[in-house]
Design an enzyme around this catalytic site. Structure first.
Site, PDB file in Angstrom:
ATOM      1  N   ILE A  42       0.819  -1.208   0.000  1.00 35.64           N
ATOM      2  CA  ILE A  42       0.000   0.000   0.000  1.00 35.64           C
ATOM      3  C   ILE A  42       0.852   1.256   0.000  1.00 35.64           C
ATOM      4  O   ILE A  42       0.612   2.201  -0.749  1.00 35.64           O
ATOM      5  CB  ILE A  42      -0.939   0.001   1.223  1.00 35.64           C
ATOM      6  CG1 ILE A  42      -1.997  -1.103   1.081  1.00 35.64           C
ATOM      7  CG2 ILE A  42      -1.619   1.364   1.390  1.00 35.64           C
ATOM      8  CD1 ILE A  42      -2.918  -0.927  -0.112  1.00 35.64           C
ATOM      9  N   GLY A 180     -11.896  13.087   9.886  1.00 39.63           N
ATOM     10  CA  GLY A 180     -10.660  12.653  10.532  1.00 39.63           C
ATOM     11  C   GLY A 180      -9.521  13.594  10.220  1.00 39.63           C
ATOM     12  O   GLY A 180      -9.326  13.985   9.060  1.00 39.63           O
ATOM     13  N   ALA A 183      -2.841  12.331   9.981  1.00 41.96           N
ATOM     14  CA  ALA A 183      -1.969  12.684   8.860  1.00 41.96           C
ATOM     15  C   ALA A 183      -2.662  12.508   7.509  1.00 41.96           C
ATOM     16  O   ALA A 183      -2.597  13.386   6.641  1.00 41.96           O
ATOM     17  CB  ALA A 183      -0.692  11.844   8.917  1.00 41.96           C
ATOM     18  N   ILE A 184      -3.362  11.384   7.306  1.00 42.05           N
ATOM     19  CA  ILE A 184      -3.988  11.127   6.008  1.00 42.05           C
ATOM     20  C   ILE A 184      -5.075  12.155   5.717  1.00 42.05           C
ATOM     21  O   ILE A 184      -5.131  12.745   4.633  1.00 42.05           O
ATOM     22  CB  ILE A 184      -4.556   9.701   5.957  1.00 42.05           C
ATOM     23  CG1 ILE A 184      -3.405   8.676   5.986  1.00 42.05           C
ATOM     24  CG2 ILE A 184      -5.399   9.490   4.701  1.00 42.05           C
ATOM     25  CD1 ILE A 184      -3.869   7.237   6.101  1.00 42.05           C
ATOM     26  N   ALA A 269     -11.175   9.228   6.776  1.00 44.41           N
ATOM     27  CA  ALA A 269      -9.806   8.971   7.235  1.00 44.41           C
ATOM     28  C   ALA A 269      -9.827   8.827   8.754  1.00 44.41           C
ATOM     29  O   ALA A 269      -9.316   9.663   9.489  1.00 44.41           O
ATOM     30  CB  ALA A 269      -8.877  10.107   6.807  1.00 44.41           C
ATOM     31  N   ASP A 310       1.873  -2.767   9.886  1.00 44.82           N
ATOM     32  CA  ASP A 310       0.540  -2.274  10.254  1.00 44.82           C
ATOM     33  C   ASP A 310      -0.383  -3.355  10.793  1.00 44.82           C
ATOM     34  O   ASP A 310      -1.488  -3.043  11.246  1.00 44.82           O
ATOM     35  CB  ASP A 310      -0.123  -1.604   9.050  1.00 44.82           C
ATOM     36  CG  ASP A 310       0.436  -0.220   8.766  1.00 44.82           C
ATOM     37  OD1 ASP A 310       1.351   0.212   9.505  1.00 44.82           O
ATOM     38  OD2 ASP A 310      -0.023   0.432   7.808  1.00 44.82           O
ATOM     39  N   ALA A 318       5.243   3.617   7.845  1.00 50.03           N
ATOM     40  CA  ALA A 318       6.056   2.798   6.950  1.00 50.03           C
ATOM     41  C   ALA A 318       7.473   2.593   7.489  1.00 50.03           C
ATOM     42  O   ALA A 318       8.021   1.487   7.428  1.00 50.03           O
ATOM     43  CB  ALA A 318       6.116   3.450   5.568  1.00 50.03           C
ATOM     44  N   HIS A 449      25.301  27.886   8.567  1.00 43.27           N
ATOM     45  CA  HIS A 449      24.539  29.111   8.314  1.00 43.27           C
ATOM     46  C   HIS A 449      24.678  29.502   6.852  1.00 43.27           C
ATOM     47  O   HIS A 449      25.781  29.428   6.306  1.00 43.27           O
ATOM     48  CB  HIS A 449      25.069  30.248   9.191  1.00 43.27           C
ATOM     49  CG  HIS A 449      24.407  31.564   8.915  1.00 43.27           C
ATOM     50  ND1 HIS A 449      23.151  31.880   9.376  1.00 43.27           N
ATOM     51  CD2 HIS A 449      24.842  32.638   8.192  1.00 43.27           C
ATOM     52  CE1 HIS A 449      22.835  33.101   8.975  1.00 43.27           C
ATOM     53  NE2 HIS A 449      23.848  33.582   8.253  1.00 43.27           N
TER      54      HIS A 449
END
Length: 470
Positions: A42, A180, A183-184, A269, A310, A318, A449
């Site tokens: 996925i 929802g 993150a998604i 989501a 998952d 992931a 910098h």
């Protein structure tokens, strides 16, 4: 009798599964991988990578539409959704081919088909033309997860979408409801808002991106609202009724009032469901709400059976799955007699989280609230993007970096960022936490910098009253 025998079989080829297979092969183990759809799983085909391709297109569009901020002139700027999606699918295809190459390079046998466990270390694979029996000394289950449906309105791919349809939309939403704000949800809200949709986000909890630090949540909500996204927290969806032209949604607000609103499309989501049912696991090992229970190495309570990614307890990311794959592979190699490998336990405290909206969000470790709840006396440093020369030069002066330290020991407990490219910056703090650094080492580190990373240094200094540029 089995048709094929291996040292290790990996069931599932997502970022956990294919990495586990590669590491097993590197350690000299005869390895096979079983996949029912596409190599890469996925994440590679329908998740992490192609969504970032979509978001990159949206980011470029945003920059082009605001070209005058950089002294440039651009006219006639518009989005071609079909072309944007085509580019995203091309990126996924390229990476899918890359995983195929890695399997060949590492001499990993690929069995395409539906895998089903027949014992702790045996399984059958049903392909388009045949059925094979496989056996191994060890099996790693890496079957991943899928989007969770609303019980009263399952996704139909027409008006009610999960992430898969949202990535290859049949049409451009005009008025989009996102249910929802993890993150998604936030990433798709950000993408479709940039592409021109009228976007509303609803979240049942009292703030968006609820796993993040409270200050980050508040800053992100303010920023997304300014971009035109309507956000409603403490809000639930009580009913969805799809029809030919859209979806009628009943929404219960924080004040308890229920309103009915029409949207053209809805993205759901609200979490994930592990892909562990109907593959023969039910009687093989311990599970909790479908998630396979494991130790820190990926080992289940059943000899020879391992699980990662998952389909085991979170966080469901992931990179966490890939790292679990390495932990499991090395542990298996050691059990099979490799004295040169030294497995390590997955430390979830050092797993970063990233959300690729605009502005980006990234974090690792404890939030300020969680640190206090855990009994720490804390020192907190906060440095704004507005105080950084590189951020101002980039036209990205919106955001901040926050660090949380144990006041007694100086241990870095957590870091929380919102702003341009923070998903890249966070790794500096992840390395620091893994090395068990304190504010002394971070404060004495020289940062180049002009860079955005200087804000990391300033945030550390700010925790101890030594910030130089605020």
């Amino acid at each position: 009798m089995a048709d094929h025998s291996y040292d290790v079989i990996v069931l599932g080829s997502g970022p956990g599964g294919y990495v586990a297979a590669i590491r097993c092969a590197q350690l000299g183990l005869k390895t096979a991988i079983v996949e029912r759809e596409q190599l890469g799983g996925i994440c590679l085909n329908w998740g992490c990578i192609p969504t970032k391709a979509l978001l990159r297109s949206a980011e470029v569009l945003h920059l082009m539409q605001n070209a005058s901020d950089y002294g440039l002139a651009a006219s006639g700027i518009e989005a071609d959704l079909e072309a944007v999606v085509k580019r995203s699918r091309g990126v996924a295809k390229q990476l899918n081919q890359g995983v195929t190459h890695l399997m060949k390079k590492n001499k990993i046998t690929v069995h395409m088909g539906e895998g089903r466990m027949t014992g702790p270390t045996t399984l059958t694979v049903t392909g388009e033309k045949s059925k094979e029996a496989l056996e191994a000394k060890h099996v790693i289950v890496a079957t991943g997860a899928r989007a969770r449906d609303l019980p009263f309105a399952p996704a139909d791919g027409k008006r009610v979408w999960t992430y898969r349809t949202a990535m290859t939309p049949p049409e451009m939403p005009k008025k989009l409801l996102v249910i929802g704000s993890g993150a998604i949800g936030i990433e798709f809200a950000s993408f479709y808002n940039d592409m021109g949709a009228d976007v509303t986000v609803v979240e049942m909890l009292d703030r968006i991106v609820p796993v993040e630090d409270e200050e980050v949540s508040a800053f992100l909500e303010k920023s997304l609202t300014k971009q035109g996204i309507a956000i409603h927290t403490g809000t639930g969806v009580e009913d969805l009724k799809p029809h030919a032209k859209g979806v009628k949604a009943k929404i219960k607000g924080a004040d308890g009032k229920v309103t009915e609103t029409d949207y053209t499309h809805v993205i759901v989501a609200i979490g994930i469901v592990p892909n562990t049912e109907n593959i023969g696991l039910e009687d093989l090992t311990e599970m909790d709400r479908g998630f396979i229970q494991i130790d820190g190495y990926g080992r289940t309570k059943t000899k020879g059976l391992w699980a990662i990614g998952d389909c085991v307890p979170g966080p469901w990311l992931a990179h966490k799955a890939s790292h679990e794959g390495v932990c499991a592979a090395e542990s298996i190699a050691k059990e099979l007699g490799n004295a040169e490998v030294h497995p390590h336990v997955m430390d979830k405290r050092n797993i970063p989280g990233c959300t690729y909206c605009h502005p980006q969000v990234a974090s690792v470790g404890l939030t300020e609230t969680k640190a206090k709840e855990a009994g720490h006396e804390v020192k907190v440093g906060n440095f704004p993007f507005m105080g950084n020369g590189k951020a101002i030069a980039l036209g990205e002066a919106n955001g901040f970096i926050k660090t949380v330290f144990d006041a007694k020991t100086g241990e870095l407990l957590g870091a929380h960022m919102i702003g341009a490219e923070v998903t890249e910056l966070i790794q500096g703090y992840v390395v620091g936490k893994t090395l068990e650094t304190t504010e002394v080492e971070l404060g004495n580190t020289v940062f180049a910098h002009p860079t955005l990373s200087e804000m990391m240094h300033e945030s550390v200094l700010a925790a101890y009253g030594k910030a130089l540029h605020i």
